[in-house]
Motif scaffolding. Structure first.
Motif, PDB file in Angstrom:
ATOM      1  N   ASP A  26    -105.015  47.758  19.484  1.00  0.00           N
ATOM      2  CA  ASP A  26    -103.840  47.007  19.036  1.00  0.00           C
ATOM      3  C   ASP A  26    -103.775  46.953  17.520  1.00  0.00           C
ATOM      4  O   ASP A  26    -102.704  47.096  16.922  1.00  0.00           O
ATOM      5  CB  ASP A  26    -103.845  45.583  19.610  1.00  0.00           C
ATOM      6  N   ALA A  27    -104.925  46.732  16.888  1.00  0.00           N
ATOM      7  CA  ALA A  27    -104.966  46.683  15.424  1.00  0.00           C
ATOM      8  C   ALA A  27    -104.610  48.048  14.834  1.00  0.00           C
ATOM      9  O   ALA A  27    -103.885  48.140  13.842  1.00  0.00           O
ATOM     10  CB  ALA A  27    -106.335  46.237  14.935  1.00  0.00           C
ATOM     11  N   MET A  28    -105.088  49.117  15.458  1.00  0.00           N
ATOM     12  CA  MET A  28    -104.787  50.460  14.969  1.00  0.00           C
ATOM     13  C   MET A  28    -103.304  50.779  15.117  1.00  0.00           C
ATOM     14  O   MET A  28    -102.732  51.472  14.268  1.00  0.00           O
ATOM     15  CB  MET A  28    -105.644  51.497  15.705  1.00  0.00           C
ATOM     16  N   ASP A  29    -102.673  50.282  16.165  1.00  0.00           N
ATOM     17  CA  ASP A  29    -101.247  50.515  16.363  1.00  0.00           C
ATOM     18  C   ASP A  29    -100.413  49.912  15.248  1.00  0.00           C
ATOM     19  O   ASP A  29     -99.295  50.341  15.001  1.00  0.00           O
ATOM     20  CB  ASP A  29    -100.774  49.948  17.714  1.00  0.00           C
ATOM     21  N   GLN A  30    -100.943  48.918  14.568  1.00  0.00           N
ATOM     22  CA  GLN A  30    -100.217  48.273  13.483  1.00  0.00           C
ATOM     23  C   GLN A  30    -100.302  49.055  12.177  1.00  0.00           C
ATOM     24  O   GLN A  30     -99.641  48.712  11.209  1.00  0.00           O
ATOM     25  CB  GLN A  30    -100.744  46.849  13.282  1.00  0.00           C
ATOM     26  N   ILE A  31    -101.103  50.105  12.156  1.00  0.00           N
ATOM     27  CA  ILE A  31    -101.250  50.929  10.955  1.00  0.00           C
ATOM     28  C   ILE A  31    -100.128  51.969  10.951  1.00  0.00           C
ATOM     29  O   ILE A  31    -100.016  52.768  11.873  1.00  0.00           O
ATOM     30  CB  ILE A  31    -102.630  51.630  10.926  1.00  0.00           C
ATOM     31  N   ASP A  32     -99.323  51.939   9.894  1.00  0.00           N
ATOM     32  CA  ASP A  32     -98.163  52.842   9.816  1.00  0.00           C
ATOM     33  C   ASP A  32     -98.551  54.283   9.510  1.00  0.00           C
ATOM     34  O   ASP A  32     -97.933  55.213  10.009  1.00  0.00           O
ATOM     35  CB  ASP A  32     -97.185  52.348   8.747  1.00  0.00           C
ATOM     36  N   ASP A  33     -99.564  54.470   8.728  1.00  0.00           N
ATOM     37  CA  ASP A  33     -99.962  55.802   8.293  1.00  0.00           C
ATOM     38  C   ASP A  33    -100.872  56.441   9.344  1.00  0.00           C
ATOM     39  O   ASP A  33    -102.026  56.038   9.507  1.00  0.00           O
ATOM     40  CB  ASP A  33    -100.688  55.715   6.942  1.00  0.00           C
ATOM     41  N   PRO A  34    -100.377  57.469  10.084  1.00  0.00           N
ATOM     42  CA  PRO A  34    -101.203  58.111  11.126  1.00  0.00           C
ATOM     43  C   PRO A  34    -102.520  58.667  10.592  1.00  0.00           C
ATOM     44  O   PRO A  34    -103.508  58.729  11.321  1.00  0.00           O
ATOM     45  CB  PRO A  34    -100.320  59.236  11.665  1.00  0.00           C
ATOM     46  N   ALA A  35    -102.556  59.075   9.339  1.00  0.00           N
ATOM     47  CA  ALA A  35    -103.782  59.632   8.763  1.00  0.00           C
ATOM     48  C   ALA A  35    -104.880  58.569   8.664  1.00  0.00           C
ATOM     49  O   ALA A  35    -106.055  58.896   8.658  1.00  0.00           O
ATOM     50  CB  ALA A  35    -103.497  60.209   7.388  1.00  0.00           C
ATOM     51  N   LYS A  36    -104.492  57.304   8.598  1.00  0.00           N
ATOM     52  CA  LYS A  36    -105.476  56.224   8.481  1.00  0.00           C
ATOM     53  C   LYS A  36    -105.906  55.691   9.839  1.00  0.00           C
ATOM     54  O   LYS A  36    -106.799  54.881   9.925  1.00  0.00           O
ATOM     55  CB  LYS A  36    -104.914  55.102   7.617  1.00  0.00           C
ATOM     56  N   ARG A  37    -105.223  56.120  10.909  1.00  0.00           N
ATOM     57  CA  ARG A  37    -105.602  55.671  12.247  1.00  0.00           C
ATOM     58  C   ARG A  37    -106.872  56.356  12.642  1.00  0.00           C
ATOM     59  O   ARG A  37    -107.625  56.042  13.418  1.00  0.00           O
ATOM     60  CB  ARG A  37    -104.499  55.975  13.254  1.00  0.00           C
TER      61      ARG A  37
END
Length: 103
Positions: free
Chosen positions: A92-103
């Protein structure tokens, strides 16, 4: 911020400190073994209030206490924790990251 530190920050946001050592499976396993909180407390050398706090996520058990509880319940220490819930919080926290490279 490097990738490892960024990942640690995401996990830290996903797991509020109060729930970090919440042993979500403890009560379930204890009940499956037919033990009351008082009986488990006696087996691990603690009091019932301590077991109650640990089960509710309000206590902060030491590694020694976690090992004693696991031994008393005849399980591995990690079985006391709900890893599925932890995994979902991180996702869930990762889904809140807009930049796919940072996921």
């Amino acid at each position: 911020m490097d990738t490892q530190n960024y990942a640690q920050a995401v996990v830290a946001r996903a797991i509020p400190a109060r729930h970090y050592l919440c042993m979500d499976n403890l009560a379930h396993i204890r009940k499956l073994r037919g033990l009351s909180q008082t009986q488990l407390a006696e087996l691990v050398g603690a009091n019932q209030a301590t077991i109650s706090k640990i089960e509710s996520g309000e206590g902060n058990p030491t590694l020694s206490m976690i090992r004693r509880i696991a031994k008393a319940l005849d399980v591995e220490p990690m079985q006391l924790f709900s890893l599925g819930q932890l995994q979902q919080r991180v996702l869930d926290a990762m889904d809140q990251i807009d930049d796919p490279a940072k996921r």
